[in-house]
Scaffold this motif. Structure first.
Motif, PDB file in Angstrom:
ATOM      1  N   LEU A  92      -4.109   8.797   0.991  1.00  0.00           N
ATOM      2  CA  LEU A  92      -3.093   9.692   0.446  1.00  0.00           C
ATOM      3  C   LEU A  92      -3.196   9.763  -1.078  1.00  0.00           C
ATOM      4  O   LEU A  92      -3.697   8.841  -1.726  1.00  0.00           O
ATOM      5  N   ARG A  93      -2.720  10.870  -1.628  1.00  0.00           N
ATOM      6  CA  ARG A  93      -2.770  11.061  -3.081  1.00  0.00           C
ATOM      7  C   ARG A  93      -1.996   9.962  -3.790  1.00  0.00           C
ATOM      8  O   ARG A  93      -1.013   9.435  -3.266  1.00  0.00           O
ATOM      9  N   TRP A  94      -2.407   9.654  -5.006  1.00  0.00           N
ATOM     10  CA  TRP A  94      -1.791   8.559  -5.752  1.00  0.00           C
ATOM     11  C   TRP A  94      -0.303   8.821  -6.015  1.00  0.00           C
ATOM     12  O   TRP A  94       0.484   7.886  -6.071  1.00  0.00           O
ATOM     13  N   GLU A  95       0.093  10.088  -6.164  1.00  0.00           N
ATOM     14  CA  GLU A  95       1.504  10.403  -6.405  1.00  0.00           C
ATOM     15  C   GLU A  95       2.363   9.994  -5.207  1.00  0.00           C
ATOM     16  O   GLU A  95       3.451   9.441  -5.365  1.00  0.00           O
ATOM     17  N   ILE A  96       1.856  10.276  -4.037  1.00  0.00           N
ATOM     18  CA  ILE A  96       2.583   9.914  -2.813  1.00  0.00           C
ATOM     19  C   ILE A  96       2.637   8.396  -2.676  1.00  0.00           C
ATOM     20  O   ILE A  96       3.683   7.822  -2.354  1.00  0.00           O
ATOM     21  N   LEU A  97       1.516   7.744  -2.944  1.00  0.00           N
ATOM     22  CA  LEU A  97       1.474   6.278  -2.862  1.00  0.00           C
ATOM     23  C   LEU A  97       2.429   5.643  -3.871  1.00  0.00           C
ATOM     24  O   LEU A  97       3.081   4.633  -3.562  1.00  0.00           O
ATOM     25  N   ALA A  98       2.523   6.235  -5.055  1.00  0.00           N
ATOM     26  CA  ALA A  98       3.411   5.688  -6.083  1.00  0.00           C
ATOM     27  C   ALA A  98       4.869   5.778  -5.641  1.00  0.00           C
ATOM     28  O   ALA A  98       5.628   4.800  -5.742  1.00  0.00           O
ATOM     29  N   VAL A  99       5.273   6.935  -5.127  1.00  0.00           N
ATOM     30  CA  VAL A  99       6.653   7.104  -4.660  1.00  0.00           C
ATOM     31  C   VAL A  99       6.925   6.155  -3.495  1.00  0.00           C
ATOM     32  O   VAL A  99       7.946   5.459  -3.465  1.00  0.00           O
ATOM     33  N   GLN A 100       5.998   6.119  -2.542  1.00  0.00           N
ATOM     34  CA  GLN A 100       6.167   5.235  -1.391  1.00  0.00           C
ATOM     35  C   GLN A 100       6.247   3.781  -1.852  1.00  0.00           C
ATOM     36  O   GLN A 100       7.093   3.024  -1.370  1.00  0.00           O
ATOM     37  N   GLY A 101       5.397   3.394  -2.769  1.00  0.00           N
ATOM     38  CA  GLY A 101       5.404   2.015  -3.262  1.00  0.00           C
ATOM     39  C   GLY A 101       6.712   1.635  -3.931  1.00  0.00           C
ATOM     40  O   GLY A 101       7.250   0.548  -3.690  1.00  0.00           O
TER      41      GLY A 101
END
Length: 122
Positions: A92-101
């Motif tokens: 997944l894109r880093w933006e999605i991973l950042a929000v999820q994280g």
């Protein structure tokens, strides 16, 4: 409105029951949600849930002490870590991973800072 709460309670209890055998589905939050929903729609089901041998103690611990048993805490943390790992594996894109994280970290922090409850319960 009672029917909404009743159906929501039934769905939550079903998902909580499935969480007993499915490792990535948490049991405790769904059972707590079911108790909340049944308190608004079905006094009989609410009382049954509170008296249940397995689910009753976790509901009482949360209602009386804001407590979550250690096993439930660590099951939740492991499930969240697995979900994040799956997201990483899917690329997944880093933006999605950042929000999820950030969201998962906040939930883990909340979960792990709840008391364990009285000794021998839950």
């Amino acid at each position: 409105m009672r029917m909404f709460w009743f159906l929501s309670g039934g769905l939550s209890l079903t998902l909580g029951g499935a969480g007993i055998v499915l490792p990535l589905l948490p049991t405790t939050p769904f059972v707590l949600l079911a108790a909340y929903c049944f308190a608004r729609s079905s006094p009989q089901l609410h009382d049954w849930l509170l008296a249940h041998r397995t689910f009753g103690p976790m509901i009482h611990n949360w209602a009386e002490h804001g407590a979550i048993p250690p096993r439930a805490k660590w099951s939740g943390v492991i499930a969240m870590a697995a979900a994040f790992g799956l997201s990483l594996a899917m690329g997944l894109r880093w933006e999605i991973l950042a929000v999820q994280g950030v969201v998962l970290l906040a939930v883990c922090t909340f979960l792990l800072t709840r008391p364990d409850g009285p000794a021998g319960k839950g």
